[in-house]
Design an enzyme around this catalytic site. Structure first.
Site, PDB file in Angstrom:
ATOM      1  CE  LYS A 273      -4.201   1.472   2.389  1.00 11.52           C
ATOM      2  NZ  LYS A 273      -5.114   1.557   1.259  1.00 11.52           N
TER       3      LYS A 273
HETATM    4  N1  PPE Z   1      -7.798  -2.093  -2.748  1.00  9.54           N
HETATM    5  C1  PPE Z   1      -7.301  -0.829  -2.726  1.00  9.54           C
HETATM    6  C2  PPE Z   1      -6.638  -0.296  -3.947  1.00  9.54           C
HETATM    7  C3  PPE Z   1      -7.434  -0.065  -1.557  1.00  9.54           C
HETATM    8  O1  PPE Z   1      -6.948   1.170  -1.543  1.00  9.54           O
HETATM    9  C4  PPE Z   1      -8.082  -0.604  -0.435  1.00  9.54           C
HETATM   10  C5  PPE Z   1      -8.245   0.202   0.810  1.00  9.54           C
HETATM   11  C6  PPE Z   1      -8.566  -1.930  -0.498  1.00  9.54           C
HETATM   12  C7  PPE Z   1      -8.390  -2.640  -1.674  1.00  9.54           C
HETATM   13  C8  PPE Z   1      -9.182  -2.616   0.683  1.00  9.54           C
HETATM   14  O2  PPE Z   1      -8.211  -2.874   1.667  1.00  9.54           O
HETATM   15  P1  PPE Z   1      -8.575  -2.943   3.225  1.00  9.54           P
HETATM   16  O3  PPE Z   1      -8.880  -1.573   3.668  1.00  9.54           O
HETATM   17  O4  PPE Z   1      -7.359  -3.520   3.842  1.00  9.54           O
HETATM   18  O5  PPE Z   1      -9.752  -3.830   3.350  1.00  9.54           O
HETATM   19  N2  PPE Z   1      -8.398   1.591   0.611  1.00  9.54           N
HETATM   20  C9  PPE Z   1      -8.123   2.479   1.700  1.00  9.54           C
HETATM   21  C10 PPE Z   1      -7.838   3.889   1.241  1.00  9.54           C
HETATM   22  C11 PPE Z   1      -8.946   4.736   0.764  1.00  9.54           C
HETATM   23  C12 PPE Z   1      -8.503   6.160   0.475  1.00  9.54           C
HETATM   24  O6  PPE Z   1      -9.215   6.831  -0.275  1.00  9.54           O
HETATM   25  O7  PPE Z   1      -7.506   6.632   1.011  1.00  9.54           O
HETATM   26  C13 PPE Z   1      -9.164   2.365   2.811  1.00  9.54           C
HETATM   27  O8  PPE Z   1     -10.228   1.786   2.613  1.00  9.54           O
HETATM   28  O9  PPE Z   1      -8.877   2.816   3.915  1.00  9.54           O
END
Ligand code: PPE
Length: 316
Positions: free
Chosen positions: A157
């Site tokens: 990330k």
């Molecule tokens: N894919 C991506 C590309 C992504 O950014 C997130 C989280 C997920 C999947 C889901 O991951 P998880 O949160 O571990 O279930 N996106 C984060 C950022 C959003 C933002 O705009 O900044 C979030 O949900 O916190």
């Protein structure tokens, strides 16, 4: 966004408006940062952070993959976060830790630029809107493909990687949709711009596998556990774009978005929130609010706030 009072920056609790960086910070120029998105919920155990350890482990993994040496141990960051939430008087909030290459050296191999860290917490409502959470969103497959493991690290990330999500989100938002669905480089379904995706057909549930360049979402993992505990089979397998159009139900999930039904993809109606989506939404909500004893180990209690919050609001 809604301001809080303090931000944790390099070991200190500093007033929100004073948490600034040098304009020659390496991460600002090259995207050399790694971050997390975490949520704290005011539930049965009082304010508690959902899957805090897993998020901090992923932060450490993302850092390692980009050769960023984090200057703090996981437990130091965990306690700094709990203390920050208490000091800000928050009970329900979003948590954003970020580690980035700071000021000191430019150029691409800047191993002498120090690693800086910050953690911010603030109130952040439904990421894709309250309406979307309840009735479902309209999504569109983006013309931008998700980054691949041959050029970047989809499992990390990392700040710079989000230019890919931003292109997809901007394209679909400008076309009038609430969210983008990105395909991987092979053309299989990958994920949303900030969420993972699940497809329900004939009572079985599928979600794209690690090899489809997904971010290995912590909400995704929680949802898989919840579904399996509820008697569903979940296949982690490649999903063709056309399977989306024939699906009985589609939902997306992520920390910020939580669990959101998709009611339309590329002008194909899917459904009003269906039974599997509603079950996942309900059981996920029970988990995050500490109402399901099977999942209370996922919660890290923060303790009671030292003061009550007086949030200001600034334009984002
Ligand atoms: N894919 C991506 C590309 C992504 O950014 C997130 C989280 C997920 C999947 C889901 O991951 P998880 O949160 O571990 O279930 N996106 C984060 C950022 C959003 C933002 O705009 O900044 C979030 O949900 O916190």
């Amino acid at each position: 966004m809604e301001k809080a009072e303090y931000i944790w920056q390099n070991g200190e609790f500093v007033p929100w408006d004073e948490a600034t960086v040098h304009v020659l910070s390496h991460g600002l120029h090259y995207g050399t940062g790694v971050f997390e998105g975490i949520r704290c919920y005011d539930g049965e155990l009082g304010p508690a952070i959902f899957r805090h350890d897993e998020h901090l482990l992923r932060l450490a993994d993302s850092a390692r993959m980009y050769f960023l040496d984090l200057p703090y141990e996981q437990e130091e960051l965990a306690e700094a976060t709990r203390e920050l939430i208490r000091r800000n008087g928050l009970r329900d909030c979003y948590i954003r830790p970020l580690a980035f290459r700071g000021y000191g050296e430019m150029g691409l191999y800047a191993r002498n630029a120090p690693i800086e860290m910050m953690i911010a917490v603030w109130s952040w409502g439904a990421y894709l809107g309250e309406e979307g959470k309840r009735h479902g969103i309209r999504a569109k497959v983006s013309s931008w493909r998700r980054i691949t493991s041959s050029s970047l690290i989809p499992h990390a990330k990392a700040s710079g990687q989000y230019l890919n999500s931003i292109l997809a989100k901007t394209e679909t938002a400008q076309a009038g949709y609430e969210e983008a669905i990105l395909l991987d480089e092979r053309g299989f379904v990958c994920e949303g711009s900030g969420e993972n995706i699940f497809v329900v057909s004939d009572g079985s549930v599928a979600t794209p596998p690690q090899t489809a360049s997904i971010l290995d979402g912590i909400t995704r993992k929680s949802v898989i556990t919840i579904l399996r505990d509820s008697g569903f089979e979940v296949a982690e397998r490649d999903i063709a774009r056309s399977e989306l159009y024939g699906a009985d139900e589609i939902f997306m999930c992520g920390t910020a978005a939580e669990v959101v039904p998709v009611r339309e993809v590329d002008e194909h109606p899917i459904s009003d929130p269906g039974p599997v989506t509603l079950l996942v939404q309900k059981r996920y909500e029970d988990a995050i609010y500490g109402r399901d004893p099977r999942y209370t180990a996922w919660l890290d209690p923060v303790g009671e706030p030292a003061r009550s919050a007086r949030p200001d609001t600034v334009e984002s």
